[in-house]
Design a protein around this motif. Structure first.
Motif, PDB file in Angstrom:
ATOM      1  N   THR A   1       1.193  -9.908  -7.014  1.00  0.00           N
ATOM      2  CA  THR A   1       0.256  -9.068  -6.278  1.00  0.00           C
ATOM      3  C   THR A   1       0.734  -8.871  -4.841  1.00  0.00           C
ATOM      4  N   PHE A   2       1.218  -9.920  -4.201  1.00  0.00           N
ATOM      5  CA  PHE A   2       1.722  -9.823  -2.835  1.00  0.00           C
ATOM      6  C   PHE A   2       2.890  -8.853  -2.763  1.00  0.00           C
ATOM      7  N   THR A   3       3.805  -8.936  -3.730  1.00  0.00           N
ATOM      8  CA  THR A   3       4.969  -8.060  -3.745  1.00  0.00           C
ATOM      9  C   THR A   3       4.542  -6.604  -3.859  1.00  0.00           C
ATOM     10  N   LEU A   4       3.576  -6.309  -4.710  1.00  0.00           N
ATOM     11  CA  LEU A   4       3.118  -4.933  -4.856  1.00  0.00           C
ATOM     12  C   LEU A   4       2.466  -4.436  -3.576  1.00  0.00           C
ATOM     13  N   THR A   5       1.683  -5.271  -2.937  1.00  0.00           N
ATOM     14  CA  THR A   5       1.020  -4.881  -1.699  1.00  0.00           C
ATOM     15  C   THR A   5       2.052  -4.619  -0.611  1.00  0.00           C
ATOM     16  N   LEU A   6       3.032  -5.480  -0.473  1.00  0.00           N
ATOM     17  CA  LEU A   6       4.061  -5.318   0.541  1.00  0.00           C
ATOM     18  C   LEU A   6       4.872  -4.065   0.280  1.00  0.00           C
ATOM     19  N   ALA A   7       5.226  -3.815  -0.978  1.00  0.00           N
ATOM     20  CA  ALA A   7       6.055  -2.659  -1.298  1.00  0.00           C
ATOM     21  C   ALA A   7       5.332  -1.346  -1.072  1.00  0.00           C
ATOM     22  N   SER A   8       4.024  -1.337  -1.122  1.00  0.00           N
ATOM     23  CA  SER A   8       3.296  -0.092  -0.939  1.00  0.00           C
ATOM     24  C   SER A   8       2.957   0.178   0.521  1.00  0.00           C
ATOM     25  N   GLY A   9       3.145  -0.796   1.402  1.00  0.00           N
ATOM     26  CA  GLY A   9       2.825  -0.618   2.809  1.00  0.00           C
ATOM     27  C   GLY A   9       3.933   0.090   3.552  1.00  0.00           C
ATOM     28  N   ALA A  10       3.605   0.586   4.747  1.00  0.00           N
ATOM     29  CA  ALA A  10       4.576   1.328   5.541  1.00  0.00           C
ATOM     30  C   ALA A  10       5.723   0.451   6.024  1.00  0.00           C
ATOM     31  N   HIS A  11       5.584  -0.851   5.951  1.00  0.00           N
ATOM     32  CA  HIS A  11       6.639  -1.762   6.396  1.00  0.00           C
ATOM     33  C   HIS A  11       7.430  -2.306   5.209  1.00  0.00           C
ATOM     34  N   ALA A  12       7.383  -1.636   4.078  1.00  0.00           N
ATOM     35  CA  ALA A  12       7.956  -2.146   2.837  1.00  0.00           C
ATOM     36  C   ALA A  12       9.458  -2.403   2.902  1.00  0.00           C
ATOM     37  N   HIS A  13      10.169  -1.738   3.791  1.00  0.00           N
ATOM     38  CA  HIS A  13      11.623  -1.913   3.835  1.00  0.00           C
ATOM     39  C   HIS A  13      12.054  -3.161   4.601  1.00  0.00           C
ATOM     40  N   CYS A  14      11.139  -3.803   5.326  1.00  0.00           N
ATOM     41  CA  CYS A  14      11.458  -5.031   6.059  1.00  0.00           C
ATOM     42  C   CYS A  14      10.935  -6.224   5.271  1.00  0.00           C
ATOM     43  N   THR A  15      11.668  -7.326   5.319  1.00  0.00           N
ATOM     44  CA  THR A  15      11.242  -8.534   4.620  1.00  0.00           C
ATOM     45  C   THR A  15      10.282  -9.330   5.492  1.00  0.00           C
ATOM     46  N   ALA A  16       9.664 -10.326   4.891  1.00  0.00           N
ATOM     47  CA  ALA A  16       8.735 -11.196   5.623  1.00  0.00           C
ATOM     48  C   ALA A  16       9.458 -11.990   6.707  1.00  0.00           C
ATOM     49  N   ASN A  17      10.780 -12.147   6.597  1.00  0.00           N
ATOM     50  CA  ASN A  17      11.558 -12.897   7.583  1.00  0.00           C
ATOM     51  C   ASN A  17      12.134 -12.012   8.677  1.00  0.00           C
ATOM     52  N   GLU A  18      11.731 -10.749   8.713  1.00  0.00           N
ATOM     53  CA  GLU A  18      12.268  -9.815   9.695  1.00  0.00           C
ATOM     54  C   GLU A  18      11.165  -9.291  10.609  1.00  0.00           C
ATOM     55  N   THR A  19      11.569  -8.805  11.767  1.00  0.00           N
ATOM     56  CA  THR A  19      10.668  -8.122  12.680  1.00  0.00           C
ATOM     57  C   THR A  19      10.666  -6.642  12.338  1.00  0.00           C
ATOM     58  N   VAL A  20       9.481  -6.072  12.243  1.00  0.00           N
ATOM     59  CA  VAL A  20       9.355  -4.631  12.033  1.00  0.00           C
ATOM     60  C   VAL A  20       9.449  -3.983  13.417  1.00  0.00           C
ATOM     61  N   VAL A  21      10.559  -3.316  13.680  1.00  0.00           N
ATOM     62  CA  VAL A  21      10.752  -2.649  14.965  1.00  0.00           C
ATOM     63  C   VAL A  21      10.113  -1.264  14.925  1.00  0.00           C
ATOM     64  N   PHE A  22      10.200  -0.590  13.774  1.00  0.00           N
ATOM     65  CA  PHE A  22       9.682   0.770  13.645  1.00  0.00           C
ATOM     66  C   PHE A  22       9.429   1.073  12.179  1.00  0.00           C
ATOM     67  N   THR A  23       8.356   1.787  11.889  1.00  0.00           N
ATOM     68  CA  THR A  23       8.113   2.330  10.552  1.00  0.00           C
ATOM     69  C   THR A  23       7.581   3.742  10.698  1.00  0.00           C
ATOM     70  N   CYS A  24       7.860   4.551   9.692  1.00  0.00           N
ATOM     71  CA  CYS A  24       7.402   5.929   9.701  1.00  0.00           C
ATOM     72  C   CYS A  24       7.272   6.399   8.260  1.00  0.00           C
ATOM     73  N   ALA A  25       6.052   6.658   7.838  1.00  0.00           N
ATOM     74  CA  ALA A  25       5.810   7.216   6.507  1.00  0.00           C
ATOM     75  C   ALA A  25       5.752   8.728   6.634  1.00  0.00           C
ATOM     76  N   SER A  26       6.560   9.421   5.816  1.00  0.00           N
ATOM     77  CA  SER A  26       6.600  10.878   5.865  1.00  0.00           C
ATOM     78  C   SER A  26       7.117  11.410   4.537  1.00  0.00           C
ATOM     79  N   GLY A  27       6.379  12.303   3.930  1.00  0.00           N
ATOM     80  CA  GLY A  27       6.840  12.949   2.707  1.00  0.00           C
ATOM     81  C   GLY A  27       7.076  12.007   1.545  1.00  0.00           C
ATOM     82  N   GLY A  28       6.289  10.941   1.433  1.00  0.00           N
ATOM     83  CA  GLY A  28       6.451   9.996   0.334  1.00  0.00           C
ATOM     84  C   GLY A  28       7.595   9.012   0.516  1.00  0.00           C
ATOM     85  N   LYS A  29       8.241   9.047   1.667  1.00  0.00           N
ATOM     86  CA  LYS A  29       9.333   8.113   1.957  1.00  0.00           C
ATOM     87  C   LYS A  29       9.031   7.381   3.249  1.00  0.00           C
ATOM     88  N   ILE A  30       9.782   6.315   3.475  1.00  0.00           N
ATOM     89  CA  ILE A  30       9.585   5.496   4.666  1.00  0.00           C
ATOM     90  C   ILE A  30      10.913   5.330   5.392  1.00  0.00           C
TER      91      ILE A  30
END
Length: 166
Positions: free
Chosen positions: A9-38
Protein backbone atom coordinates in the motif's frame (compact mmCIF):
# COMPACT_ATOMS: atom_id res chain seq x y z
CA UNK A 1 1.41 -11.22 5.45
CA UNK A 2 -0.02 -8.04 6.96
CA UNK A 3 3.40 -6.40 6.82
CA UNK A 4 3.67 -7.17 3.11
CA UNK A 5 0.23 -5.62 2.55
CA UNK A 6 1.27 -2.45 4.37
CA UNK A 7 4.45 -2.17 2.33
CA UNK A 8 2.48 -2.74 -0.88
CA UNK A 9 0.00 0.00 0.00
CA UNK A 10 2.84 2.41 0.84
CA UNK A 11 4.52 1.72 -2.51
CA UNK A 12 1.32 2.45 -4.42
CA UNK A 13 0.75 5.68 -2.51
CA UNK A 14 4.32 6.85 -3.07
CA UNK A 15 4.25 5.97 -6.77
CA UNK A 16 1.07 7.94 -7.35
CA UNK A 17 2.31 11.11 -5.63
CA UNK A 18 4.06 14.00 -7.34
CA UNK A 19 7.32 13.01 -5.63
CA UNK A 20 7.22 9.45 -6.99
CA UNK A 21 10.58 9.69 -8.77
CA UNK A 22 12.51 10.34 -5.52
CA UNK A 23 13.15 7.62 -2.96
CA UNK A 24 12.48 7.86 0.76
CA UNK A 25 16.26 8.29 1.26
CA UNK A 26 16.45 11.33 -1.02
CA UNK A 27 15.59 15.00 -0.74
CA UNK A 28 12.88 16.20 -3.10
CA UNK A 29 14.39 19.35 -4.60
CA UNK A 30 11.65 19.87 -7.21
CA UNK A 31 8.54 18.13 -8.55
CA UNK A 32 6.22 19.07 -11.35
CA UNK A 33 3.16 17.13 -12.49
CA UNK A 34 2.14 17.98 -16.05
CA UNK A 35 0.32 16.04 -18.74
CA UNK A 36 0.25 12.76 -16.81
CA UNK A 37 4.02 12.80 -16.29
CA UNK A 38 6.29 14.01 -13.53
CA UNK A 39 9.53 15.96 -13.70
CA UNK A 40 11.59 15.79 -10.52
CA UNK A 41 14.96 16.78 -9.16
CA UNK A 42 16.06 14.34 -6.48
CA UNK A 43 19.20 14.67 -4.36
CA UNK A 44 21.07 12.75 -1.71
CA UNK A 45 19.64 13.49 1.71
CA UNK A 46 22.67 15.26 3.24
CA UNK A 47 24.17 17.09 0.28
CA UNK A 48 27.11 19.40 1.04
CA UNK A 49 29.42 21.55 -1.11
CA UNK A 50 31.76 18.53 -1.41
CA UNK A 51 29.50 15.47 -1.30
CA UNK A 52 26.17 14.17 -2.54
CA UNK A 53 24.36 14.05 -5.87
CA UNK A 54 21.36 15.46 -7.74
CA UNK A 55 19.46 14.10 -10.74
CA UNK A 56 16.70 15.31 -13.05
CA UNK A 57 14.16 12.52 -13.60
CA UNK A 58 11.22 12.51 -16.01
CA UNK A 59 8.45 10.07 -16.83
CA UNK A 60 5.05 8.68 -15.97
CA UNK A 61 4.47 7.55 -12.36
CA UNK A 62 4.82 3.81 -11.84
CA UNK A 63 6.71 3.27 -15.12
CA UNK A 64 10.33 3.19 -16.14
CA UNK A 65 11.77 6.70 -16.29
CA UNK A 66 12.12 8.24 -19.74
CA UNK A 67 15.06 10.46 -18.81
CA UNK A 68 17.61 10.60 -15.99
CA UNK A 69 20.26 13.34 -15.99
CA UNK A 70 23.01 12.72 -15.24
CA UNK A 71 22.94 8.95 -15.44
CA UNK A 72 25.14 8.43 -12.39
CA UNK A 73 25.36 10.00 -8.94
CA UNK A 74 27.12 13.28 -9.76
CA UNK A 75 27.56 16.20 -7.35
CA UNK A 76 24.89 18.89 -7.95
CA UNK A 77 27.42 21.54 -9.02
CA UNK A 78 28.76 19.15 -11.69
CA UNK A 79 25.31 17.89 -12.74
CA UNK A 80 23.54 21.23 -13.23
CA UNK A 81 23.72 24.98 -13.10
CA UNK A 82 21.46 26.67 -10.54
CA UNK A 83 20.55 30.22 -9.67
CA UNK A 84 18.11 32.36 -7.75
CA UNK A 85 17.18 35.61 -9.46
CA UNK A 86 15.37 38.21 -7.38
CA UNK A 87 13.40 41.08 -8.81
CA UNK A 88 10.96 43.70 -7.60
CA UNK A 89 8.06 41.86 -6.03
CA UNK A 90 9.36 38.32 -6.38
CA UNK A 91 12.03 35.94 -7.54
CA UNK A 92 12.70 32.71 -9.39
CA UNK A 93 14.86 29.68 -8.58
CA UNK A 94 15.96 27.43 -11.41
CA UNK A 95 18.28 24.57 -12.31
CA UNK A 96 19.52 23.67 -15.82
CA UNK A 97 20.54 20.10 -16.67
CA UNK A 98 22.21 19.50 -20.05
CA UNK A 99 22.59 16.57 -22.42
CA UNK A 100 24.16 17.36 -25.76
CA UNK A 101 22.12 20.01 -27.62
CA UNK A 102 19.29 19.77 -25.07
CA UNK A 103 18.76 21.52 -21.75
CA UNK A 104 16.03 20.85 -19.17
CA UNK A 105 15.36 23.86 -16.94
CA UNK A 106 13.19 23.40 -13.85
CA UNK A 107 11.93 26.59 -12.24
CA UNK A 108 9.82 27.90 -9.39
CA UNK A 109 8.99 31.58 -9.20
CA UNK A 110 6.86 33.85 -7.04
CA UNK A 111 5.41 37.28 -7.58
CA UNK A 112 4.18 39.43 -4.74
CA UNK A 113 0.80 40.34 -6.18
CA UNK A 114 -1.90 38.87 -8.34
CA UNK A 115 -2.88 35.72 -6.47
CA UNK A 116 -6.34 34.84 -5.17
CA UNK A 117 -7.12 36.82 -2.02
CA UNK A 118 -3.85 38.71 -2.37
CA UNK A 119 -1.78 35.54 -1.95
CA UNK A 120 1.57 35.42 -3.69
CA UNK A 121 1.13 33.13 -6.72
CA UNK A 122 3.81 30.58 -7.56
CA UNK A 123 4.71 29.63 -11.12
CA UNK A 124 6.44 26.30 -11.63
CA UNK A 125 7.45 24.33 -14.66
CA UNK A 126 10.04 22.82 -16.94
CA UNK A 127 11.42 24.42 -20.08
CA UNK A 128 13.07 22.17 -22.66
CA UNK A 129 15.62 23.82 -24.93
CA UNK A 130 17.38 22.60 -28.05
CA UNK A 131 20.48 24.56 -29.07
CA UNK A 132 19.39 27.38 -26.75
CA UNK A 133 15.85 27.70 -28.18
CA UNK A 134 12.75 26.72 -26.23
CA UNK A 135 11.01 23.72 -27.80
CA UNK A 136 8.64 22.82 -24.93
CA UNK A 137 7.24 24.42 -21.79
CA UNK A 138 5.55 22.15 -19.24
CA UNK A 139 3.56 24.05 -16.64
CA UNK A 140 2.98 22.34 -13.30
CA UNK A 141 -0.65 21.55 -12.57
CA UNK A 142 -0.51 20.48 -8.92
CA UNK A 143 0.71 21.84 -5.61
CA UNK A 144 4.29 20.68 -5.76
CA UNK A 145 6.86 20.20 -3.07
CA UNK A 146 10.60 20.61 -2.97
CA UNK A 147 13.61 22.47 -1.64
CA UNK A 148 14.46 24.34 -4.88
CA UNK A 149 15.76 27.74 -3.82
CA UNK A 150 18.70 29.72 -2.47
CA UNK A 151 18.98 27.81 0.82
CA UNK A 152 19.34 24.44 -0.92
CA UNK A 153 21.65 25.96 -3.56
CA UNK A 154 23.95 27.22 -0.79
CA UNK A 155 23.83 23.87 1.03
CA UNK A 156 24.83 22.10 -2.19
CA UNK A 157 27.69 24.52 -2.88
CA UNK A 158 26.41 26.43 -5.92
CA UNK A 159 28.30 29.66 -6.49
CA UNK A 160 26.54 33.01 -6.80
CA UNK A 161 27.57 33.77 -10.37
CA UNK A 162 26.00 33.49 -13.78
CA UNK A 163 28.51 31.46 -15.74
CA UNK A 164 27.80 27.81 -16.33
CA UNK A 165 30.80 25.79 -15.23
CA UNK A 166 29.90 22.24 -16.13
Amino acid sequence: MLLAGVAFTFTLTLASGAHAHCTANETVVFTCASGGKIAAVCASRNVTPTSGYAQYRFGAPGRALELILPEGEVHPTKAAYAAFDSYSGGGVSWMRFRRGAYAYVVYRGMVRRGGPGGAAPFKEGVVVEQNGKMIAHLKCVANNIGELGPNWFEQAGFKHNYQEEF
